[in-house]
Write a protein that holds these residues in place. Structure first.
Motif, PDB file in Angstrom:
ATOM      1  N   LYS A   1       2.830  -0.859   4.535  1.00 31.23           N
ATOM      2  CA  LYS A   1       2.131  -0.457   3.316  1.00 31.23           C
ATOM      3  C   LYS A   1       1.363  -1.642   2.724  1.00 31.23           C
ATOM      4  O   LYS A   1       1.928  -2.713   2.506  1.00 31.23           O
TER       5      LYS A   1
ATOM      6  N   GLU B   1       0.404  -2.231  -0.261  1.00 33.56           N
ATOM      7  CA  GLU B   1       0.929  -2.718  -1.535  1.00 33.56           C
ATOM      8  C   GLU B   1       2.171  -3.584  -1.348  1.00 33.56           C
ATOM      9  O   GLU B   1       2.452  -4.466  -2.168  1.00 33.56           O
ATOM     10  N   VAL B   2       2.911  -3.348  -0.282  1.00 35.14           N
ATOM     11  CA  VAL B   2       4.066  -4.202   0.016  1.00 35.14           C
ATOM     12  C   VAL B   2       3.598  -5.538   0.582  1.00 35.14           C
ATOM     13  O   VAL B   2       4.023  -6.611   0.145  1.00 35.14           O
TER      14      VAL B   2
ATOM     15  N   TRP C   1       6.978  -9.604  -0.927  1.00 34.32           N
ATOM     16  CA  TRP C   1       7.909  -8.789  -0.155  1.00 34.32           C
ATOM     17  C   TRP C   1       9.164  -9.562   0.254  1.00 34.32           C
ATOM     18  O   TRP C   1      10.107  -8.986   0.800  1.00 34.32           O
TER      19      TRP C   1
ATOM     20  N   PRO D   1      12.905   3.643   6.075  1.00 28.67           N
ATOM     21  CA  PRO D   1      12.645   2.640   5.042  1.00 28.67           C
ATOM     22  C   PRO D   1      13.957   2.010   4.609  1.00 28.67           C
ATOM     23  O   PRO D   1      15.043   2.566   4.829  1.00 28.67           O
ATOM     24  N   SER D   2      13.865   0.864   3.985  1.00 31.63           N
ATOM     25  CA  SER D   2      15.075   0.125   3.633  1.00 31.63           C
ATOM     26  C   SER D   2      15.966   0.879   2.649  1.00 31.63           C
ATOM     27  O   SER D   2      17.185   0.660   2.638  1.00 31.63           O
TER      28      SER D   2
ATOM     29  N   ASP E   1       9.040  -0.260   5.891  1.00 30.04           N
ATOM     30  CA  ASP E   1       8.546  -0.673   4.572  1.00 30.04           C
ATOM     31  C   ASP E   1       7.253  -1.471   4.669  1.00 30.04           C
ATOM     32  O   ASP E   1       6.475  -1.499   3.711  1.00 30.04           O
ATOM     33  N   PHE E   2       7.032  -2.104   5.812  1.00 30.14           N
ATOM     34  CA  PHE E   2       6.082  -3.204   5.845  1.00 30.14           C
ATOM     35  C   PHE E   2       4.747  -2.863   6.488  1.00 30.14           C
ATOM     36  O   PHE E   2       4.025  -3.761   6.916  1.00 30.14           O
TER      37      PHE E   2
ATOM     38  N   LEU F   1      12.558  -8.305  -0.994  1.00 28.23           N
ATOM     39  CA  LEU F   1      12.942  -7.108  -0.250  1.00 28.23           C
ATOM     40  C   LEU F   1      13.519  -7.499   1.111  1.00 28.23           C
ATOM     41  O   LEU F   1      14.549  -6.954   1.547  1.00 28.23           O
TER      42      LEU F   1
END
Length: 275
Positions: free
Chosen positions: A40, A42-43, A48, A15-16, A37-38, A51
């Motif tokens: 999910k 919710e992201v 996003w 993850p970032s 990260d991407f 981020l």
């Protein structure tokens, strides 16, 4: 006398928020990176882009290959329900949005083949072809977009018992932007717990369609994502099989505990398997 080919270069998935820890390792070696990260919901359903901007700033000076793990939670790419298919298509499209924003050129998607399907696809006439048709209905537009923007979708084994089925599925698109991924721990689980061939057979079955590998160690009972050397995968055979390929797959350490990336890399370096 020909010179021996260099050892394959290790990269990692993370993850970032782990980038500050591993930035120097990634940049100094210009190693491949897979961002996690991407996938999910919710992201993807939120904003996003800030981020993504932070990630791009963090990766200044990094010229290794960049990919993301695409969305997979809660769905299968061969879904029979057209309403669910619309959601899957939305999520895959969002993943491609992220790739465009980041300049990533690879996205991991999950295989549709399950333990159940292995035992039942030949139980009804035409079932294999129908599964393939459902996947094309789901991913057809995404593949066309991936071709336009220069992103390769790599299909990762999950429960796959037959290492060839996923390869045939990738080939069925007739696109250079659909290729194959192997997760070593998933393959080992399938081998030990469900009677699949050993891990190196998955590499051989994929051949030069293999463009991505998740490296994790395991015990064959569960999806452990242990550091390399903590489980019982037979790494010499896996790396011998990888050494026969010319497709230069990304070798991505994917560990449950990101603090062990250095330990896992050191194990393979000391064993003379990678650099």
């Amino acid at each position: 006398m020909s010179q021996p080919s260099p050892l394959p270069l290790l990269g990692a998935a993370m993850p970032s928020d782990a980038l500050p820890t591993y930035r120097d390792w990634l940049v100094d070696g210009q190693r491949d990176l897979e961002l996690q990260d991407f996938f999910k919901p919710e992201v993807l359903s939120g904003d996003w882009r800030p981020l993504a901007r932070r990630i791009r700033a963090e990766l200044q000076g990094h010229s290794g290959r960049l990919g993301i793990h695409g969305p997979f939670w809660g769905f299968n790419i061969d879904t029979q329900d057209p309403d669910v298919r619309a959601v899957v298509q939305k999520r895959i499209d969002q993943g491609l949005d992220v790739c465009e924003e980041l300049g990533a050129d690879q996205m991991v998607v999950h295989s549709p083949y399950t333990t159940w399907s292995y035992h039942n696809l030949d139980n009804q006439a035409g079932a294999r072809g129908k599964l393939q048709e459902r996947v094309h209905a789901c991913l057809g537009e995404a593949v066309a977009r991936a071709e336009r923007i220069g992103v390769t979708l790599v299909i990762e084994n999950i429960e796959d018992i037959d290492p060839h089925a996923r390869v045939r599925l990738a080939q069925s698109f007739g696109s250079e932007r659909v290729r194959v991924s192997i997760d070593t721990g998933h393959a080992y689980y399938a081998h030990v717990s469900t009677g699949a061939p050993p891990v190196d057979y998955y590499v051989v079955a994929a051949g030069n369609l293999l463009e991505h590998v998740h490296l994790q160690d395991a015990d064959g009972y569960a999806d452990r994502h242990w550091a390399i050397g903590e489980g019982s995968i037979l790494w010499p055979g896996v790396f011998r099989a990888l050494g026969e390929l010319t497709s230069n797959p990304r070798l991505i350490l994917e560990l449950r505990d990101n603090s062990l990336i250095g330990q896992a890399a050191e194990y393979l370096v000391k064993a003379g398997r990678a650099r």
